[in-house]
Design an enzyme around this catalytic site. Structure first.
Site, PDB file in Angstrom:
ATOM      1  N   ARG A 237       1.164  -1.112   0.255  1.00  0.00           N
ATOM      2  CA  ARG A 237      -0.035  -0.215  -0.197  1.00  0.00           C
ATOM      3  C   ARG A 237       0.954   1.085   0.184  1.00  0.00           C
ATOM      4  NH1 ARG A 237      -2.602  -3.231  -1.344  1.00  0.00           N
ATOM      5  NH2 ARG A 237      -4.980  -3.340  -0.505  1.00  0.00           N
ATOM      6  N   GLU A 266      -4.223   7.346  -5.350  1.00  0.00           N
ATOM      7  CA  GLU A 266      -4.353   6.621  -6.192  1.00  0.00           C
ATOM      8  C   GLU A 266      -5.935   7.303  -6.638  1.00  0.00           C
ATOM      9  OE1 GLU A 266      -4.384   2.888  -5.608  1.00  0.00           O
ATOM     10  OE2 GLU A 266      -1.980   2.645  -4.618  1.00  0.00           O
ATOM     11  N   HIS A 284      -1.932   0.111  -9.712  1.00  0.00           N
ATOM     12  CA  HIS A 284      -1.922  -0.372  -8.443  1.00  0.00           C
ATOM     13  C   HIS A 284      -2.606  -2.182  -9.581  1.00  0.00           C
ATOM     14  CE1 HIS A 284      -3.446  -1.052  -4.603  1.00  0.00           C
ATOM     15  NE2 HIS A 284      -2.985  -2.239  -4.947  1.00  0.00           N
TER      16      HIS A 284
END
Length: 324
Positions: A237, A266, A284
């Protein structure tokens, strides 16, 4: 009639949920897709629902849980950092996750980022695209087999990465307070303390879940322990790594580069880590393969079905787990 509200996030597939729930639950289950993204939207969309299937960007807060009458919250991912698991337990709501749907994918992506940065693939490609043809465009490049790779956290993804890295003959070390040295040794990995990981490693892969204890743990002091030829990879993360400290280390040429699949925000807006010659950023996407996406949705749907049938789901998150 039972009702499940699914986030419209693209990795969540309502057709798979309809298929699995129709097979496993007696009686109809209404499937509704909603644009979530905030606790307020969760409260609005899930009023009267039994289940919420959420995404990485949607917080399921204590306030949302208290306002609703849910039976289960499915977190469509490995981590549950955006779900208040303790509050859910207080409200009698089961929280589930899908811990193993993308183990191989994320491990492979982390190793790919490490090798791409270590071998300077981005500057080499940019040089050739600009008309150059020089091995010096990516220098210095160090031999993989002569390096020590540190793994921060040693859960299933890091374990799979260790198996993949073993083929490169690098020395492997890891830090994880919840995994004993004997288990690490089975993967050819030496257990070390946090500071020793950064003191000894030439390169570090970050696999730690985001918790209060891990937020910002890769800070300026940790990065200062690395060398100028070091690569940092993060597939966990974004907030586990102090973004300002990482940027400063890159700006000062204190480390060679970074491979990041996750960022503090994000999608990013004017993130100075994006677009740098020494930083490789992917959206991601480490989790993604067609097979992983199918596993994610089938496992999540099976967990919803289990709760609706009065059973304990396979992906249940224990609110008393040490790693939370």
């Amino acid at each position: 009639m039972a009702r499940a509200v699914l986030s419209s996030f693209p990795m969540i597939d309502p057709e798979t949920y309809r298929e699995v729930l129709s097979e496993r639950v007696e009686g109809p289950v209404e499937i509704e897709v909603a644009d979530l993204g905030s606790a307020e939207r969760v409260i609005e969309a899930a009023a009267g629902a039994d289940a919420v299937v959420t995404d990485i960007n949607t917080p399921v807060t204590a306030e949302a849980l208290a306002a609703l009458d849910l039976r289960v919250v499915v977190r469509s991912a490995v981590g549950v950092d955006n779900v208040d698991v303790g509050a859910a337990a207080d409200e009698g709501v089961t929280v589930t996750r899908v811990p193993d749907y993308c183990t191989d994918e994320v491990a492979t992506h982390s190793v790919s980022l490490l090798l791409a940065c270590l071998r300077s693939l981005k500057p080499y490609d940019d040089d050739v695209a600009g008309g150059g043809w020089s091995w010096e465009a990516g220098s210095p490049v160090r031999r993989v087999s002569a390096s020590t790779v540190g793994l921060l956290s040693f859960g299933p993804i890091a374990q799979r990465a260790a198996e993949q890295l073993a083929g490169f003959d690098a020395e492997l070390i890891a830090h994880d307070p919840f995994v004993d040295a004997e288990e690490m040794a089975e993967y050819g990995v030496e257990k070390v303390e946090f500071e020793a990981l950064f003191d000894r490693a030439d390169h570090v892969g970050v696999y730690a879940p985001l918790t209060d204890a891990t937020r910002g743990m890769v800070d300026a002091d940790a990065l200062a322990r690395l060398g100028e030829d070091s690569v940092l990879v993060n597939v966990s993360r974004g907030p586990v790594v102090d973004a300002d400290a990482l940027l400063d280390a890159l700006e000062r040429d204190e480390i060679k580069g970074a491979g990041l699949d996750v960022l503090a925000e994000e999608p990013p807006e004017d993130d100075p880590l994006v677009g740098r010659d020494d930083t490789l950023v992917t959206p991601h996407a480490a989790w993604y393969s067609e097979e992983a996406r199918d596993d994610l949705n089938r496992s999540g749907a099976a967990d919803v079905a289990a709760v609706l049938n009065g059973k304990t789901p396979d992906g249940r998150v224990d609110p008393d787990a040490d790693w939370l």
